[in-house]
Design an enzyme around this catalytic site. Structure first.
Site, mmCIF file in Angstrom:
data_model
loop_
_atom_site.group_PDB
_atom_site.id
_atom_site.type_symbol
_atom_site.label_atom_id
_atom_site.label_comp_id
_atom_site.label_asym_id
_atom_site.label_seq_id
_atom_site.Cartn_x
_atom_site.Cartn_y
_atom_site.Cartn_z
ATOM 1 N N HIS A 1 0.869 -1.220 0.046
ATOM 2 C CA HIS A 1 0.015 0.023 -0.079
ATOM 3 C C HIS A 1 0.910 1.291 0.117
ATOM 4 O O HIS A 1 0.317 2.404 -0.199
ATOM 5 C CB HIS A 1 -0.706 -0.082 1.186
ATOM 6 C CG HIS A 1 -2.103 -1.002 1.193
ATOM 7 N ND1 HIS A 1 -3.006 -1.093 0.042
ATOM 8 C CD2 HIS A 1 -2.326 -1.833 2.220
ATOM 9 C CE1 HIS A 1 -3.944 -2.078 0.385
ATOM 10 N NE2 HIS A 1 -3.459 -2.721 1.487
ATOM 11 N N ASP B 1 -4.986 -12.944 2.811
ATOM 12 C CA ASP B 1 -6.018 -12.334 3.735
ATOM 13 C C ASP B 1 -7.412 -12.843 2.845
ATOM 14 O O ASP B 1 -8.504 -12.228 3.093
ATOM 15 C CB ASP B 1 -6.229 -10.965 4.152
ATOM 16 C CG ASP B 1 -5.422 -10.199 2.932
ATOM 17 O OD1 ASP B 1 -4.870 -10.778 1.698
ATOM 18 O OD2 ASP B 1 -5.427 -8.973 3.126
#
Length: 343
Positions: A160, A285
């Site tokens: 990110h 995830d």
């Protein structure tokens, strides 16, 4: 498969994060890396190797030095002002604010460089952040020297973080730093396949106008999921990079059938690009029990994921990203790696 790991990762431990209107314990925690390492040892994945040090120039090849300075000194400045906990931004840069000067105050620099309320700086964060980048660089150096596969057990994660912004638990973009290192060492083309549930917005921003790095992202659609503002299918790259960014967004509830179809499309694009090296932003995830995600992959699917990636036949570096079902993160991450190795 060699495992690059640094115990310094534990020096970054978030005091918490703002989530759905509440300040809650951080989902990104030191146990994540320790459980993955324990599982890797349990299946005898390979030797555990400490990272080598690298000059700061490998970080500034990707990131604004002023942002790196904030990551290095921000927590100390915060404490010097008598503040407790981690250094969080109070406001955020957005449309209409001046974009031609970086603020001088700590609050201003946090607002300028950080884009969320889940990525605090603490007194010992920088040592962990820098070591995570060195874990990625050490793995990339091994690939450059002829290793066919390597696992860089990075923490904090990185995908990110953009060239001049950080957030999403990420400070330095480890996979981008590794990709640039490989290019600097002579690779002509590098592919990055990001399999994390969340879109790798930072990696996209860094390479969006370049054609020496192909980026393929398989992730939850930003119409429903963090980071919300990037990761749509109509973002193919720009300028020289047009056609070298492939986003494969998927809706909440996607199961293995839907996810594996996207993986197949992504792998086919990688094969067409014919890179010298493949980097995997390895987030797990996508697991059905992940507490902050909405996909439905189970343990066996991560093995299948590794098997499909292996069919590309490329020198491959795995770089750890997300995954927050902590009890099962080791099984899921290592299943990808053992699947890749054909065990």
């Amino acid at each position: 498969m060699d495992i690059i790991f640094s115990p310094d990762h534990a020096l970054h431990q978030s005091p918490g994060e703002l989530n759905s209107g509440e300040f809650v314990p951080a989902f990104e925690k030191p146990e994540r890396a320790e459980i993955i390492l324990s599982r890797a040892k349990a299946v005898d994945l390979g030797p555990v190797i400490a990272p080598d040090p690298f000059p700061a120039e490998h970080l500034t090849r990707i990131h604004d030095p002023r942002m790196l300075d904030l990551l290095r000194t921000g927590a100390a400045e915060w404490a010097a002002q008598g503040r407790q906990g981690g250094a969080f931004p109070f406001t955020f840069f957005t449309r209409g604010f001046r974009a031609d000067r970086v603020p001088q105050t700590l609050e201003g620099r946090l607002a300028w460089f950080c884009f969320d309320a889940g990525t605090p700086l603490t007194a010992t964060s920088w040592q962990a952040i820098e070591s995570s980048a060195h874990v990625a660089l050490t793995g990339a150096a091994a690939i450059a020297q002829g290793k066919r596969s390597i696992f860089s057990l990075c923490r904090p994660p990185g995908h990110h973080a953009g060239s001049d912004h950080y957030g999403g638990y990420c400070f330095i973009n480890n996979v981008a730093v590794a990709a640039q290192y490989l290019l600097d060492q002579g690779a002509k083309r590098v592919a990055i396949l990001d399999v994390d549930y969340h879109h790798g917005n930072g990696t996209q921003q860094i390479f969006y106008q370049r054609n020496d790095v192909l980026l393929v992202n398989i992730h939850a659609t930003p119409d429903q999921e963090y980071p919300y503002l990037l990761g749509f299918a109509d973002e193919p790259g720009a300028g020289a990079g047009e056609g070298f960014n492939l986003n494969l967004p998927l809706p909440w509830g996607t199961d293995w059938a839907g996810w594996s179809a996207a993986l197949e499309a992504g792998c086919q694009r990688v094969a067409e690009y014919a890179p010298d090296v493949l980097l995997i932003s390895l987030g797990v995830d996508t697991y059905i029990k992940d507490p902050i995600s909405q996909f439905k992959l189970d343990h066996a699917h991560f093995t299948l994921m590794g098997e499909r990636i292996a069919k590309l036949g490329l020198p491959t570096q795995f770089i750890m990203e997300g995954g927050y079902a902590v009890a099962e993160i080791g099984v899921n991450a290592v299943n990808v790696l053992t699947g890749f190795e054909g065990r």
